[in-house]
Design an enzyme around this catalytic site. Structure first.
Site, PDB file in Angstrom:
ATOM      1  N   HIS A 156       0.842  -1.197   0.000  1.00 12.31           N
ATOM      2  CA  HIS A 156       0.000   0.000   0.000  1.00 12.31           C
ATOM      3  C   HIS A 156       0.875   1.244   0.000  1.00 12.31           C
ATOM      4  O   HIS A 156       2.072   1.172   0.267  1.00 12.31           O
ATOM      5  CB  HIS A 156      -0.897   0.023   1.252  1.00 12.31           C
ATOM      6  N   ASP A 175       0.793   5.216   1.789  1.00 11.72           N
ATOM      7  CA  ASP A 175       0.137   5.785   2.972  1.00 11.72           C
ATOM      8  C   ASP A 175      -0.739   6.979   2.622  1.00 11.72           C
ATOM      9  O   ASP A 175      -0.384   7.791   1.767  1.00 11.72           O
ATOM     10  CB  ASP A 175       1.193   6.231   3.989  1.00 11.72           C
ATOM     11  N   HIS A 216       4.770   0.059  -0.108  1.00 10.53           N
ATOM     12  CA  HIS A 216       5.545  -0.724   0.847  1.00 10.53           C
ATOM     13  C   HIS A 216       4.619  -1.792   1.429  1.00 10.53           C
ATOM     14  O   HIS A 216       3.400  -1.721   1.260  1.00 10.53           O
ATOM     15  CB  HIS A 216       6.152   0.166   1.938  1.00 10.53           C
ATOM     16  N   ARG A 242       5.926  -9.191  15.629  1.00 11.90           N
ATOM     17  CA  ARG A 242       6.633  -7.939  15.305  1.00 11.90           C
ATOM     18  C   ARG A 242       5.741  -6.764  15.702  1.00 11.90           C
ATOM     19  O   ARG A 242       4.519  -6.830  15.575  1.00 11.90           O
ATOM     20  CB  ARG A 242       6.924  -7.893  13.803  1.00 11.90           C
TER      21      ARG A 242
HETATM   22  C1  LIG Z   1      -6.599  -2.668   3.857  1.00 10.72           C
HETATM   23  C2  LIG Z   1      -6.041  -1.503   3.888  1.00 10.72           C
HETATM   24  C3  LIG Z   1      -6.328  -0.412   4.835  1.00 10.72           C
HETATM   25  C4  LIG Z   1      -5.236   0.602   4.527  1.00 10.72           C
HETATM   26  C5  LIG Z   1      -5.030   0.396   3.044  1.00 10.72           C
HETATM   27  C6  LIG Z   1      -4.956  -1.109   2.996  1.00 10.72           C
HETATM   28  O1  LIG Z   1      -5.186  -1.590   1.697  1.00 10.72           O
HETATM   29  C7  LIG Z   1      -3.627  -1.588   3.540  1.00 10.72           C
HETATM   30  C8  LIG Z   1      -2.962  -0.612   4.484  1.00 10.72           C
HETATM   31  C9  LIG Z   1      -3.939   0.243   5.247  1.00 10.72           C
HETATM   32  C10 LIG Z   1      -3.318   1.581   5.541  1.00 10.72           C
HETATM   33  C11 LIG Z   1      -2.239   1.571   6.578  1.00 10.72           C
HETATM   34  C12 LIG Z   1      -1.751   2.975   6.851  1.00 10.72           C
HETATM   35  C13 LIG Z   1      -2.874   4.007   6.917  1.00 10.72           C
HETATM   36  O2  LIG Z   1      -3.523   4.001   8.172  1.00 10.72           O
HETATM   37  C14 LIG Z   1      -3.922   3.776   5.859  1.00 10.72           C
HETATM   38  C15 LIG Z   1      -4.974   4.903   5.840  1.00 10.72           C
HETATM   39  C16 LIG Z   1      -3.179   3.621   4.594  1.00 10.72           C
HETATM   40  O3  LIG Z   1      -2.857   4.516   3.874  1.00 10.72           O
HETATM   41  O4  LIG Z   1      -2.851   2.271   4.389  1.00 10.72           O
HETATM   42  C17 LIG Z   1      -4.514   2.399   5.970  1.00 10.72           C
HETATM   43  C18 LIG Z   1      -5.541   2.072   4.890  1.00 10.72           C
HETATM   44  C19 LIG Z   1      -6.935   2.379   5.395  1.00 10.72           C
HETATM   45  O5  LIG Z   1      -7.273   1.943   6.502  1.00 10.72           O
HETATM   46  O6  LIG Z   1      -7.611   3.099   4.661  1.00 10.72           O
HETATM   47  O1  LIG Z   2       4.990  -1.979  10.260  1.00 11.88           O
HETATM   48  C1  LIG Z   2       5.685  -1.302   9.462  1.00 11.88           C
HETATM   49  O2  LIG Z   2       6.928  -1.329   9.450  1.00 11.88           O
HETATM   50  C2  LIG Z   2       4.989  -0.422   8.438  1.00 11.88           C
HETATM   51  C3  LIG Z   2       3.540  -0.148   8.814  1.00 11.88           C
HETATM   52  C4  LIG Z   2       2.846   0.662   7.745  1.00 11.88           C
HETATM   53  O3  LIG Z   2       3.247   0.720   6.600  1.00 11.88           O
HETATM   54  C5  LIG Z   2       1.613   1.417   8.089  1.00 11.88           C
HETATM   55  O4  LIG Z   2       1.121   1.303   9.242  1.00 11.88           O
HETATM   56  O5  LIG Z   2       1.139   2.149   7.158  1.00 11.88           O
HETATM   57 FE   LIG Z   3       2.240   2.277   5.444  1.00 11.46          FE
END
Ligand SMILES: C=C1C[C@]23C[C@@]1(O)CC[C@H]2[C@@]12CC[C@H](O)[C@@](C)(C(=O)O1)[C@H]2[C@@H]3C(=O)O
Ligand SMILES: O=C(O)CCC(=O)C(=O)O
Ligand SMILES: [Fe+2]
Length: 359
Positions: A236, A238, A292, A302
């Site tokens: 994904h 961020d 990432h 972890r």
């Molecule tokens: C299932 C998901 C929720 C997420 C996008 C994703 O496909 C995988 C990563 C999740 C994450 C992690 C970091 C952030 O909190 C977030 C907003 C993002 O950009 O990737 C969340 C996504 C989400 O909850 O919308």
């Molecule tokens: O756990 C990690 O090192 C990365 C976590 C991450 O990418 C996230 O929370 O968006």
């Molecule tokens: Fe992330």
């Protein structure tokens, strides 16, 4: 907070656990891990065992650009340090910070808090307020994965940083506030430098990224018995301006570089910074929000903690340069679209939904 203090603090709520027969109670009471295999049984049964090669193959380890932040204090070095930060944000979308000023004792206390909170029974995390972290902020797995590739074998507390409502601040809240204050200061410093690199004085970011829109995310990745079939966290980018992550020694974080996955070598003294979607849109593609993911681990759990620098929901992200790659959008609109896609299709589409020519 010691385990004893934590159990004492939780003692008041233990009787609230559902009454089950002993063996069930035994299972229900003590297992901290979310029920991944049970919940996603249909996916595990229907999808072939073949592990995806790119997941099984060991990605090469890399040394992310390491920026020594103390160089900002030196007359001669400050400008070069800023140029290094901009270059890393543009070429890698990731870099590590050394001499960042966040005390290792604070980082250790956050890790200890995570270990204590996440080790509580899953039932309690999913249904009750745990210390001052409420169940609505507890997430695990993926809302509606269509395939195992979309399943994240992890659990997280998503902690908005609005000023604490509770007057009595528990030690949890204290640690969270101390940590998020340090992260917020660092994030604004870096965002200001990156904005300056775009010819802007950065107030756009600092004025809009008030603390009540940014948030912390505590991640735990339980040991995974089906390692080659699922990710710890799916690939994904961020949803933020930038994110500051502290990973522990277990490792497993990978980022996409020149079309290949590379593993970020754990470094307990460094913080990892990655550019988010909003800086990529605002900089019109100069700074990169890079994909990432986190690999699952069969033996070790972890932990990581991430701080997401986000603007208020009504802030409009408008590209600085012409022709703009993305149409302008508010952060609220963006978040809404991400959530709609994650709930509907099982994965986040992100910036591709906001390309200028789509209009
Ligand atoms: C299932 C998901 C929720 C997420 C996008 C994703 O496909 C995988 C990563 C999740 C994450 C992690 C970091 C952030 O909190 C977030 C907003 C993002 O950009 O990737 C969340 C996504 C989400 O909850 O919308
Ligand atoms: O756990 C990690 O090192 C990365 C976590 C991450 O990418 C996230 O929370 O968006
Ligand atoms: Fe992330």
């Amino acid at each position: 907070m010691s385990r004893e203090e934590l159990m004492e603090e939780l003692g008041k709520t233990t009787e609230a656990l559902p009454s089950q027969s002993v063996e069930d109670q035994g299972t229900v009471l003590m297992d901290p891990d979310p029920p991944f295999l049970k919940t996603y049984k249909a996916l595990f049964d229907s999808q072939p065992e073949s592990s995806d090669t790119d997941q099984a193959a060991e990605a090469e380890e890399c040394e992310l650009p390491l920026i020594d932040l103390s160089r900002l204090n030196g007359e001669s070095e400050a400008e070069q340090c800023k140029r290094d930060i901009m270059a890393a944000a543009s070429e890698w979308g990731f870099f590590q910070l050394g001499n960042h000023g966040v005390s290792s004792s604070l980082l250790d206390r956050i890790r200890e808090l995570q270990a204590n909170v996440f080790r509580l029974p899953f039932e309690k995390k999913a249904s009750e307020k745990v210390m001052d972290l409420s169940p609505e902020n507890y997430r695990w797995g993926t809302p509606r994965p269509i395939s195992l590739r979309q399943l994240s074998w992890s659990e997280a507390y998503h902690i908005p940083l609005t000023p604490a409502t509770s007057v009595t601040k528990t030690s949890t809240r204290h640690i969270m506030e101390e940590f998020s204050t340090a992260m917020s200061w660092l994030a604004h410093l870096l965002a200001g430098i990156l904005a300056e690199g775009m010819g802007h004085d950065g107030t756009y970011i600092t004025e809009n990224c008030t603390c009540d829109s940014s948030y912390l995310r505590l991640n735990r990745y339980p040991p995974c018995p089906v390692k080659d079939r699922v990710f710890g966290l799916v690939p994904h980018t961020d949803t933020s301006f930038l994110t500051i992550v502290r990973q522990d020694q277990v490792g497993g974080l990978q980022l996409m570089k020149d079309g290949r996955w590379i593993t970020v070598k754990p470094n307990a003294d460094a913080l990892i910074v990655n550019i988010g979607d909003l800086f990529q849109a605002w900089s019109n593609g100069v700074y990169k929000s890079v994909e990432h993911r986190v690999m699952s681990n069969p033996q070790q759990e972890r932990f990581s903690v991430a701080y997401f620098l986000c603007p208020s929901y009504d802030t409009v992200i408008r590209s600085l340069a012409e022709p703009a790659i993305y149409r302008k959008f508010s952060f609220g609109e963006y978040r809404q679209q991400v959530q709609e896609d994650v709930r509907g299709t099982g994965h986040k589409v992100g910036l591709a939904r906001f390309l200028a020519q789509n209009t």
